[in-house]
Motif scaffolding. Structure first.
Motif, PDB file in Angstrom:
ATOM      1  N   THR A 191       0.836  -1.200   0.000  1.00 12.35           N
ATOM      2  CA  THR A 191       0.000   0.000   0.000  1.00 12.35           C
ATOM      3  C   THR A 191       0.874   1.254   0.000  1.00 12.35           C
ATOM      4  OG1 THR A 191      -1.685  -1.161   1.261  1.00 12.35           O
ATOM      5  CG2 THR A 191      -1.803   1.232   1.275  1.00 12.35           C
ATOM      6  N   LEU A 192       0.472   2.240  -0.800  1.00  7.49           N
ATOM      7  CA  LEU A 192       1.156   3.539  -0.857  1.00  7.49           C
ATOM      8  C   LEU A 192       0.122   4.639  -0.662  1.00  7.49           C
ATOM      9  CD1 LEU A 192       3.613   5.410  -1.474  1.00  7.49           C
ATOM     10  CD2 LEU A 192       2.935   5.258  -3.887  1.00  7.49           C
ATOM     11  N   VAL A 193       0.388   5.526   0.280  1.00 15.40           N
ATOM     12  CA  VAL A 193      -0.450   6.694   0.521  1.00 15.40           C
ATOM     13  C   VAL A 193       0.432   7.924   0.370  1.00 15.40           C
ATOM     14  CG1 VAL A 193      -1.850   7.943   2.219  1.00 15.40           C
ATOM     15  CG2 VAL A 193      -1.954   5.442   2.111  1.00 15.40           C
ATOM     16  N   ILE A 194      -0.012   8.869  -0.465  1.00 16.68           N
ATOM     17  CA  ILE A 194       0.725  10.132  -0.617  1.00 16.68           C
ATOM     18  C   ILE A 194      -0.136  11.245  -0.030  1.00 16.68           C
ATOM     19  CG2 ILE A 194       1.740  11.804  -2.214  1.00 16.68           C
ATOM     20  CD1 ILE A 194       2.309   9.468  -4.124  1.00 16.68           C
ATOM     21  N   ASN A 195       0.407  11.909   0.978  1.00 18.40           N
ATOM     22  CA  ASN A 195      -0.268  13.030   1.627  1.00 18.40           C
ATOM     23  C   ASN A 195       0.424  14.318   1.210  1.00 18.40           C
ATOM     24  OD1 ASN A 195      -2.079  11.406   3.290  1.00 18.40           O
ATOM     25  ND2 ASN A 195      -0.234  10.832   4.411  1.00 18.40           N
ATOM     26  N   TRP A 196      -0.358  15.254   0.697  1.00 22.56           N
ATOM     27  CA  TRP A 196       0.163  16.545   0.253  1.00 22.56           C
ATOM     28  C   TRP A 196      -0.382  17.612   1.197  1.00 22.56           C
ATOM     29  CZ3 TRP A 196       3.744  17.708  -3.361  1.00 22.56           C
ATOM     30  CH2 TRP A 196       3.884  19.051  -3.718  1.00 22.56           C
ATOM     31  N   PHE A 197       0.489  18.161   2.034  1.00 17.47           N
ATOM     32  CA  PHE A 197       0.091  19.180   2.996  1.00 17.47           C
ATOM     33  C   PHE A 197       0.259  20.562   2.372  1.00 17.47           C
ATOM     34  CE2 PHE A 197       1.083  15.502   5.468  1.00 17.47           C
ATOM     35  CZ  PHE A 197       0.279  15.572   6.595  1.00 17.47           C
ATOM     36  N   TYR A 198      -0.674  21.448   2.674  1.00 18.29           N
ATOM     37  CA  TYR A 198      -0.576  22.823   2.186  1.00 18.29           C
ATOM     38  C   TYR A 198      -1.251  23.753   3.181  1.00 18.29           C
ATOM     39  CZ  TYR A 198      -5.441  22.226   0.777  1.00 18.29           C
ATOM     40  OH  TYR A 198      -6.805  21.992   0.796  1.00 18.29           O
ATOM     41  N   MET A 199      -0.714  24.953   3.291  1.00 25.63           N
ATOM     42  CA  MET A 199      -1.319  25.943   4.178  1.00 25.63           C
ATOM     43  C   MET A 199      -2.664  26.343   3.595  1.00 25.63           C
ATOM     44  SD  MET A 199       2.029  28.157   5.332  1.00 25.63           S
ATOM     45  CE  MET A 199       1.057  29.320   6.251  1.00 25.63           C
ATOM     46  N   GLU A 200      -3.615  26.574   4.471  1.00 30.21           N
ATOM     47  CA  GLU A 200      -4.994  26.838   4.062  1.00 30.21           C
ATOM     48  C   GLU A 200      -5.107  27.939   3.007  1.00 30.21           C
ATOM     49  OE1 GLU A 200      -9.335  27.604   6.132  1.00 30.21           O
ATOM     50  OE2 GLU A 200      -7.563  27.396   7.386  1.00 30.21           O
ATOM     51  N   ASP A 201      -4.263  28.954   3.092  1.00 30.39           N
ATOM     52  CA  ASP A 201      -4.360  30.087   2.164  1.00 30.39           C
ATOM     53  C   ASP A 201      -3.358  30.003   1.004  1.00 30.39           C
ATOM     54  OD1 ASP A 201      -2.154  30.478   3.762  1.00 30.39           O
ATOM     55  OD2 ASP A 201      -2.477  32.628   4.026  1.00 30.39           O
ATOM     56  N   ASP A 202      -2.716  28.853   0.828  1.00 27.17           N
ATOM     57  CA  ASP A 202      -1.702  28.708  -0.219  1.00 27.17           C
ATOM     58  C   ASP A 202      -2.257  27.913  -1.405  1.00 27.17           C
ATOM     59  OD1 ASP A 202       0.539  28.413  -1.798  1.00 27.17           O
ATOM     60  OD2 ASP A 202       1.857  27.792  -0.157  1.00 27.17           O
ATOM     61  N   GLU A 203      -2.981  28.616  -2.278  1.00 26.49           N
ATOM     62  CA  GLU A 203      -3.582  27.962  -3.445  1.00 26.49           C
ATOM     63  C   GLU A 203      -2.528  27.421  -4.407  1.00 26.49           C
ATOM     64  OE1 GLU A 203      -6.820  29.850  -5.513  1.00 26.49           O
ATOM     65  OE2 GLU A 203      -7.424  30.879  -3.669  1.00 26.49           O
ATOM     66  N   ASP A 204      -1.391  28.110  -4.515  1.00 27.80           N
ATOM     67  CA  ASP A 204      -0.331  27.651  -5.423  1.00 27.80           C
ATOM     68  C   ASP A 204       0.186  26.280  -5.017  1.00 27.80           C
ATOM     69  OD1 ASP A 204      -0.509  29.967  -6.946  1.00 27.80           O
ATOM     70  OD2 ASP A 204       1.125  30.969  -5.881  1.00 27.80           O
ATOM     71  N   MET A 205       0.393  26.061  -3.721  1.00 28.92           N
ATOM     72  CA  MET A 205       0.909  24.771  -3.262  1.00 28.92           C
ATOM     73  C   MET A 205      -0.158  23.686  -3.440  1.00 28.92           C
ATOM     74  SD  MET A 205       3.652  23.308  -2.317  1.00 28.92           S
ATOM     75  CE  MET A 205       4.704  24.658  -1.876  1.00 28.92           C
ATOM     76  N   TYR A 206      -1.403  24.034  -3.204  1.00 31.14           N
ATOM     77  CA  TYR A 206      -2.495  23.069  -3.436  1.00 31.14           C
ATOM     78  C   TYR A 206      -2.540  22.672  -4.917  1.00 31.14           C
ATOM     79  CZ  TYR A 206      -7.182  21.200  -4.048  1.00 31.14           C
ATOM     80  OH  TYR A 206      -8.250  20.403  -4.393  1.00 31.14           O
ATOM     81  N   GLU A 207      -2.479  23.666  -5.790  1.00 30.12           N
ATOM     82  CA  GLU A 207      -2.526  23.400  -7.229  1.00 30.12           C
ATOM     83  C   GLU A 207      -1.309  22.603  -7.690  1.00 30.12           C
ATOM     84  OE1 GLU A 207      -3.286  27.048  -9.324  1.00 30.12           O
ATOM     85  OE2 GLU A 207      -5.187  27.357  -8.266  1.00 30.12           O
ATOM     86  N   ALA A 208      -0.158  22.848  -7.084  1.00 35.12           N
ATOM     87  CA  ALA A 208       1.041  22.068  -7.429  1.00 35.12           C
ATOM     88  C   ALA A 208       0.804  20.597  -7.092  1.00 35.12           C
ATOM     89  CB  ALA A 208       2.262  22.603  -6.680  1.00 35.12           C
ATOM     90  N   GLY A 209       0.233  20.338  -5.936  1.00 30.47           N
ATOM     91  CA  GLY A 209      -0.079  18.964  -5.550  1.00 30.47           C
ATOM     92  C   GLY A 209      -1.082  18.327  -6.489  1.00 30.47           C
ATOM     93  N   MET A 210      -2.097  19.089  -6.880  1.00 30.76           N
ATOM     94  CA  MET A 210      -3.090  18.574  -7.828  1.00 30.76           C
ATOM     95  C   MET A 210      -2.419  18.233  -9.159  1.00 30.76           C
ATOM     96  SD  MET A 210      -6.116  18.268  -6.538  1.00 30.76           S
ATOM     97  CE  MET A 210      -7.208  18.244  -7.930  1.00 30.76           C
ATOM     98  N   GLY A 211      -1.506  19.081  -9.594  1.00 32.13           N
ATOM     99  CA  GLY A 211      -0.786  18.838 -10.843  1.00 32.13           C
ATOM    100  C   GLY A 211       0.038  17.563 -10.771  1.00 32.13           C
TER     101      GLY A 211
END
Length: 124
Positions: free
Chosen positions: A90-110
């Protein structure tokens, strides 16, 4: 195989990869002057670990910022980490991002889309 522990610097993230628990964590800032030199060690470790991983492995990316040079190596880490799933592990990838950091969230989505693998997105 020994755990991989790298202390953070102003330019490189903290790396804490424990092969006995299957908990792999990368956090901080990634703007190394020589990204290849820094990340080759990390990619080599994961490649070795993927040959005989724990039943369950979680990779936690908690990066505040990474530069363009780091992007390629982060993706390479993710690609190699998919080898962990061979033989039913099993592999789980967790991508943490600060609540107001849309760029980091979008990077993870990419990354998740390019990898064709679902991430868990965790606000903090």
């Amino acid at each position: 195989m020994a755990p991989l522990i790298l202390s953070p610097t102003e330019d490189t993230p903290e790396i804490s990869f424990d092969n006995t628990s299957g908990k792999l964590m990368m956090s901080g800032t990634s703007i190394p002057e020589n990204a290849r030199k820094f990340y080759d060690v990390v990619i080599d470790w994961i490649s070795q670990y993927a040959q005989s991983p724990c039943e369950s492995t979680s990779i936690n990316f908690k990066l505040k910022y990474f530069n363009t040079a780091s992007t390629k190596y982060l993706f390479d880490i993710m690609v190699v980490s998919k080898d962990i799933m061979k033989n039913g592990k099993t592999l789980v990838i967790n991508w943490f991002y600060m609540e107001d950091d849309e760029d980091m969230y979008e990077a993870g989505m990419g990354f998740s889309k390019m990898l064709r693998y679902p991430f868990n997105f965790v606000k903090y």
